[in-house]
Enzyme design. Structure first.
Site, mmCIF file in Angstrom:
data_model
loop_
_atom_site.group_PDB
_atom_site.id
_atom_site.type_symbol
_atom_site.label_atom_id
_atom_site.label_comp_id
_atom_site.label_asym_id
_atom_site.label_seq_id
_atom_site.Cartn_x
_atom_site.Cartn_y
_atom_site.Cartn_z
ATOM 1 N N GLU A 164 0.841 -1.219 0.000
ATOM 2 C CA GLU A 164 0.000 0.000 0.000
ATOM 3 C C GLU A 164 0.863 1.251 0.000
ATOM 4 O O GLU A 164 0.568 2.233 -0.670
ATOM 5 C CB GLU A 164 -0.940 -0.030 1.203
ATOM 6 C CG GLU A 164 -1.999 -1.132 1.085
ATOM 7 C CD GLU A 164 -2.856 -1.248 2.318
ATOM 8 O OE1 GLU A 164 -2.308 -1.584 3.388
ATOM 9 O OE2 GLU A 164 -4.069 -1.010 2.232
ATOM 10 N N GLU A 202 -3.650 -9.385 4.079
ATOM 11 C CA GLU A 202 -4.412 -9.023 5.274
ATOM 12 C C GLU A 202 -5.583 -9.968 5.542
ATOM 13 O O GLU A 202 -5.931 -10.208 6.690
ATOM 14 C CB GLU A 202 -4.941 -7.592 5.152
ATOM 15 C CG GLU A 202 -3.886 -6.519 5.251
ATOM 16 C CD GLU A 202 -3.245 -6.181 3.920
ATOM 17 O OE1 GLU A 202 -3.304 -6.994 2.977
ATOM 18 O OE2 GLU A 202 -2.651 -5.086 3.826
HETATM 19 N N1 T1G Z 1 4.486 -7.129 11.749
HETATM 20 C C1 T1G Z 1 5.283 -7.423 12.800
HETATM 21 N N2 T1G Z 1 6.185 -8.435 12.796
HETATM 22 C C2 T1G Z 1 6.260 -9.178 11.686
HETATM 23 C C3 T1G Z 1 5.458 -8.937 10.542
HETATM 24 C C4 T1G Z 1 4.541 -7.846 10.610
HETATM 25 N N3 T1G Z 1 3.788 -7.520 9.577
HETATM 26 N N4 T1G Z 1 5.777 -9.873 9.604
HETATM 27 C C5 T1G Z 1 6.730 -10.648 10.144
HETATM 28 N N5 T1G Z 1 7.027 -10.235 11.374
HETATM 29 C C6 T1G Z 1 8.029 -10.810 12.278
HETATM 30 C C7 T1G Z 1 7.653 -12.217 12.685
HETATM 31 O O1 T1G Z 1 6.776 -12.169 13.790
HETATM 32 C C8 T1G Z 1 9.021 -12.760 13.074
HETATM 33 O O2 T1G Z 1 9.348 -12.165 14.326
HETATM 34 C C9 T1G Z 1 9.955 -12.120 12.057
HETATM 35 O O3 T1G Z 1 9.260 -10.962 11.560
HETATM 36 C C10 T1G Z 1 10.252 -13.033 10.893
HETATM 37 O O4 T1G Z 1 8.966 -13.432 10.382
HETATM 38 C C11 T1G Z 1 -2.752 -1.544 7.050
HETATM 39 C C12 T1G Z 1 -3.169 -3.803 8.420
HETATM 40 C C13 T1G Z 1 7.324 -11.319 5.651
HETATM 41 C C14 T1G Z 1 6.888 -13.470 4.427
HETATM 42 O O5 T1G Z 1 0.554 -10.317 6.874
HETATM 43 O O6 T1G Z 1 4.161 -13.135 5.790
HETATM 44 O O7 T1G Z 1 -0.271 -4.461 6.662
HETATM 45 O O8 T1G Z 1 9.304 -14.269 15.678
HETATM 46 O O9 T1G Z 1 9.280 -15.882 10.825
HETATM 47 O O10 T1G Z 1 9.356 -16.919 7.297
HETATM 48 O O11 T1G Z 1 -3.314 -2.902 5.282
HETATM 49 O O12 T1G Z 1 6.759 -12.819 8.072
HETATM 50 O O13 T1G Z 1 11.461 -13.376 14.796
HETATM 51 O O14 T1G Z 1 10.234 -12.160 16.614
HETATM 52 O O15 T1G Z 1 7.460 -15.055 9.253
HETATM 53 O O16 T1G Z 1 11.023 -15.148 6.472
HETATM 54 C C15 T1G Z 1 0.183 -7.613 6.542
HETATM 55 C C16 T1G Z 1 3.191 -11.161 7.522
HETATM 56 C C17 T1G Z 1 0.206 -6.985 7.896
HETATM 57 C C18 T1G Z 1 2.868 -10.274 6.329
HETATM 58 C C19 T1G Z 1 8.663 -13.330 6.180
HETATM 59 N N6 T1G Z 1 1.426 -8.331 6.329
HETATM 60 N N7 T1G Z 1 4.538 -11.658 7.487
HETATM 61 O O17 T1G Z 1 8.556 -14.712 6.440
HETATM 62 O O18 T1G Z 1 9.892 -14.854 8.608
HETATM 63 S S1 T1G Z 1 -1.307 -6.165 8.259
HETATM 64 C C20 T1G Z 1 1.506 -9.655 6.540
HETATM 65 C C21 T1G Z 1 4.891 -12.673 6.647
HETATM 66 C C22 T1G Z 1 -1.262 -4.796 7.244
HETATM 67 C C23 T1G Z 1 -2.388 -2.797 6.323
HETATM 68 C C24 T1G Z 1 -2.544 -4.045 7.109
HETATM 69 C C25 T1G Z 1 6.269 -13.231 6.823
HETATM 70 C C26 T1G Z 1 7.276 -12.818 5.756
HETATM 71 P P1 T1G Z 1 10.138 -13.036 15.430
HETATM 72 P P2 T1G Z 1 8.829 -14.914 9.792
HETATM 73 P P3 T1G Z 1 9.764 -15.488 7.166
#
Ligand code: T1G
Length: 698
Positions: A109, A129
């Site tokens: 976004e 999301e």
């Molecule tokens: N926020 C906070 N921490 C996050 C995070 C996030 N979005 N994504 C990953 N982490 C942390 C995760 O908890 C872990 O932390 C570390 O990063 C490595 O993650 C307004 C509301 C990017 C493909 O849904 O899909 O945007 O355990 O183990 O396998 O519209 O993380 O080490 O402390 O998964 O290499 C939308 C979610 C958010 C993406 C990487 N975004 N993340 O995978 O590592 S809502 C998502 C992933 C949003 C807006 C809306 C995956 C990854 P720790 P990991 P990975």
């Protein structure tokens, strides 16, 4: 280059490069959002700067909004992601996004708010999301349809699945797709813009020309509603995109925000966000330093080519890890290999595997009858008969054969791992790796930590679990570890309900409507009544007090072993899997009750849910207080990834929190107070303590 905590600023001639550097994934928390705005303002105020590149560097752009902020409401503190995107769109100097790696959710976004986007071809772009029970809440449902068209935007938003940047080449989403350094390409692109070759544009200004919008949206509404009964977010995603078609941009943005806030408050989104955090927390090893050196696992041995051994072998070769598969008899070994070959052939037939992959996988398997072939493997997983004397023999041989430093693992589902370790002179190298059948499919892996299991052995196996795409949870040693110990209690509760008057189909129906993939009696028919009966008999041999004749014994003796014999708790037409209620089973149950003087009573579906699920929760609380599980959320992960617990409820422990632990304890006390009630209905001390402290599990 000026730097601050979470973002860096560098001037390259007339171009300002702002690099997000908030490891591990540039999640757009309040700090990073504020830094981006501050650095854009710095670039706007500098007369030497004519254009801006916004990037996360060559590894990752941004994983979106900071999920950990949601419950703290910090995601709503200024500058919100909306505010940041507004600053970008209003910028008097063009801003080019340079995208590499993950560009997800709010990250995409943010990029869509920029005037141009340059991406590396292998970057991963998506709006996931919906997998958190939400929708893109920072303009994604309004900008994506303008940049990609309605159909493509709907697919991206409703599926939540990312795609490689190269799939978007030629669309308005990406102005350039490159293979080298995305930063160099973006800076060169920005220079072209500065020379006046390209006019900056805003996604919000693009008109959606969609003559077929309404039928397409109607089709989407119908299809999505049918596919997402337990989750409100997917249908809401469609409505938000519909607003993009029918309304002015700002009105669409306002409505998107309204829907987003509504979804944020739903129990389903709370459950999915809990699962996201829980699955990651489970991989954190308590009292084992994160930088513990790992043992190198290059080749694996599997003992036993039966159902479990074959599945485990496939799990490893699927990840490209060579396996030495050992059996004691040639025909058993041949049969095991044939089953593996057949499974891969079936996948190839479905187009899930190419001939090359088929050949590669089979070439990674070295079948043998000779323990000497295991001499240089780095890890052995024993998957032989669940009988302690057999384990003793196998681990004795392994101890004599394996090189120093090899890991010895048992796939036992219930036996005492510490006793198994005692059969070797290296108990520190012994661990449990409890796979769930079919082992090449089921995501759950219980890593059972013995009293003497070395920390580096545990850390190595946790790391290995990710390599073979398993969701691993660490369990201590007790009968049944986490999952099977709890399912035994749940089965007892369902058996008691059946004895007291609820039919198997009523119990299964109530629990399936609750969301479980399969009720306990249907599951018993699938697994085979003889399996659980044999396990009960083995336990009774050791603990006569646990020996109590139950209806399942009568069914077994009548040859009703379940689906595989065409009848069990239900009847099955030849070649079909539909469970058909069978009056002869009702007669057997009625006779069984009569012989014990039990008068059937009317039982509500609500009571079925409470007794079965609270029995799970109560046993989970005991597992937690005994330290068998490190976290309540670990128990949720076990149930979600191994036992078909409904994701929209977040797991048994989160469900108990949602119901309210005080209500759970009140119900357990009621059950425990009934005449002749089993002692295990007593609320676990931890549950009582949490209620007294006004706390919850998670
Ligand atoms: N926020 C906070 N921490 C996050 C995070 C996030 N979005 N994504 C990953 N982490 C942390 C995760 O908890 C872990 O932390 C570390 O990063 C490595 O993650 C307004 C509301 C990017 C493909 O849904 O899909 O945007 O355990 O183990 O396998 O519209 O993380 O080490 O402390 O998964 O290499 C939308 C979610 C958010 C993406 C990487 N975004 N993340 O995978 O590592 S809502 C998502 C992933 C949003 C807006 C809306 C995956 C990854 P720790 P990991 P990975």
């Amino acid at each position: 280059m000026s730097e601050n905590r979470v973002a860096e600023y560098e001037q390259l001639g007339p171009i300002a490069v702002i690099t997000m550097s908030h490891p591990p994934v540039n999640s757009l928390g309040h700090g990073l959002r504020s830094a981006i705005v501050a650095l854009i303002d710095q670039a706007l105020a500098d007369p030497q700067i004519s254009a801006i590149v916004l990037t996360g560097g060559e590894k990752i752009f941004s994983a979106g909004a900071d999920i950990r902020e949601f419950d703290a409401q910090k995601q709503a503190s200024a500058p919100t992601l909306h505010d940041v995107i507004e600053v970008i769109e209003a910028s008097g100097k063009p801003i080019v996004a340079a995208i590499a790696g993950a560009c997800l959710g709010g990250g995409l976004e943010l990029a869509m708010g920029c005037h141009f986007r340059v991406a590396r071809s292998d970057a991963s772009l998506g709006l996931p999301e919906v997998k958190l029970g939400l929708l893109p809440g920072a303009g994604g449902t309004q900008r994506a349809p303008r940049l990609l068209g309605i159909e493509r935007a709907l697919n991206m938003i409703v599926s939540g699945e990312p795609e490689r940047a190269r799939q978007f080449a030629g669309t308005a989403l990406l102005d350039e797709v490159v293979d080298g350094s995305v930063l160099d390409a973006a800076v060169a692109f920005a220079c072209e813009v500065v020379k006046g070759q390209l006019v900056p544009k805003r996604a919000r200004d693009i008109k959606i020309d969609a003559p077929r919008a309404e039928p397409l949206l109607q089709f989407a509404r119908t299809a999505v509603a049918a596919a997402s009964r337990s989750f409100p977010a997917p249908t809401q995603c469609v409505e938000a995109v519909a607003h993009a078609v029918g309304k002015r941009f700002d009105e669409g943005l306002r409505l998107e925000r309204e829907i987003f806030m509504g979804l944020m408050a739903t129990p389903e989104s709370n459950a999915l966000r809990h699962i996201f955090a829980a699955e990651r927390a489970a991989s954190k090893l308590q009292d084992v330093p994160a930088d513990t050196p790992l043992r190198d696992i290059r080749r694996v041995g599997v003992i036993g080519a039966g159902t479990m051994g074959g599945g485990i072998t496939m799990a490893f070769v699927d990840a490209g890890v060579p396996v030495v598969l050992l059996e004691t008899r040639q025909e058993a070994l041949d049969r095991g290999i044939e089953i593996i070959r057949g499974n891969y052939a079936a996948s190839m037939k479905k187009g899930k595997l190419s001939q090359t992959q088929f050949d590669e996988r089979l070439s990674l398997i070295e079948p043998t009858l000779d323990y000497a072939c295991l001499a240089d493997v780095d890890l052995v997983i024993e998957a032989v008969f669940e009988e302690m004397n057999v384990k003793r023999a196998v681990f004795g041989r392994l101890d004599e054969t394996l090189k120093s430093g090899a890991i010895l693992a048992s796939n036992t589902s219930a036996l005492d791992l510490n006793e198994i370790a005692s059969f070797t002179k290296r108990p520190q190298d012994v661990i449990g790796l409890h796979f769930f059948s079919p082992a090449n499919v089921m995501r759950l892996l219980e890593i059972v930590r013995g009293t003497e299991t070395a920390p580096d052995v545990l850390a190595t196996c946790m790391h290995l679990s990710k390599r073979i795409r398993k969701t691993a949870v660490v369990a201590g040693v007790c009968e049944g570890f986490i999952g099977n110990r709890m399912i035994a209690r749940y089965a007892e509760a369902s058996n008691l309900l059946m004895m007291q008057g609820a039919s198997p189909q009523q119990i299964d129906g109530a629990l399936q409507r609750f969301g479980l993939a399969m009720g306990p009696f249907r599951m018993s028919d699938l697994a085979g009544l003889d399996i659980s009966t044999a396990a009960r008999k083995r336990k009774a041999a050791v603990d006569p007090a646990s020996q109590e004749r139950i209806v399942a014994d009568v069914l077994c003796e009548a040859g009703r072993l379940g689906q595989k014999t065409g009848s069990g708790w239900y009847r099955y037409e030849a070649g079909k899997r539909d469970a058909i209620p069978d009056p002869s089973v009702d007669a057997i149950i009625e006779q069984f009750r009569g012989a014990r003087g039990i008068a059937a009573r009317k039982i509500s579906d609500q009571e079925v849910i409470e007794r079965c699920i609270y029995a799970l929760v109560n046993e989970g609380a005991r597992i937690l207080e005994e330290g068998i599980a490190a976290r309540a959320s670990d128990i949720d992960v076990v149930y979600l990834s191994g036992y078909g617990f409904p994701r929209h409820r977040g797991g048994p422990m989160l469900y108990a929190d949602t119901v309210g632990l005080a209500n759970v304890v009140r119900a357990l006390k009621r059950f425990a107070a009934e005449p002749g009630a089993q002692s295990w209905w007593e609320p676990a001390p931890l549950l009582v303590k949490l209620v007294e402290a006004g706390r919850s599990f998670n």
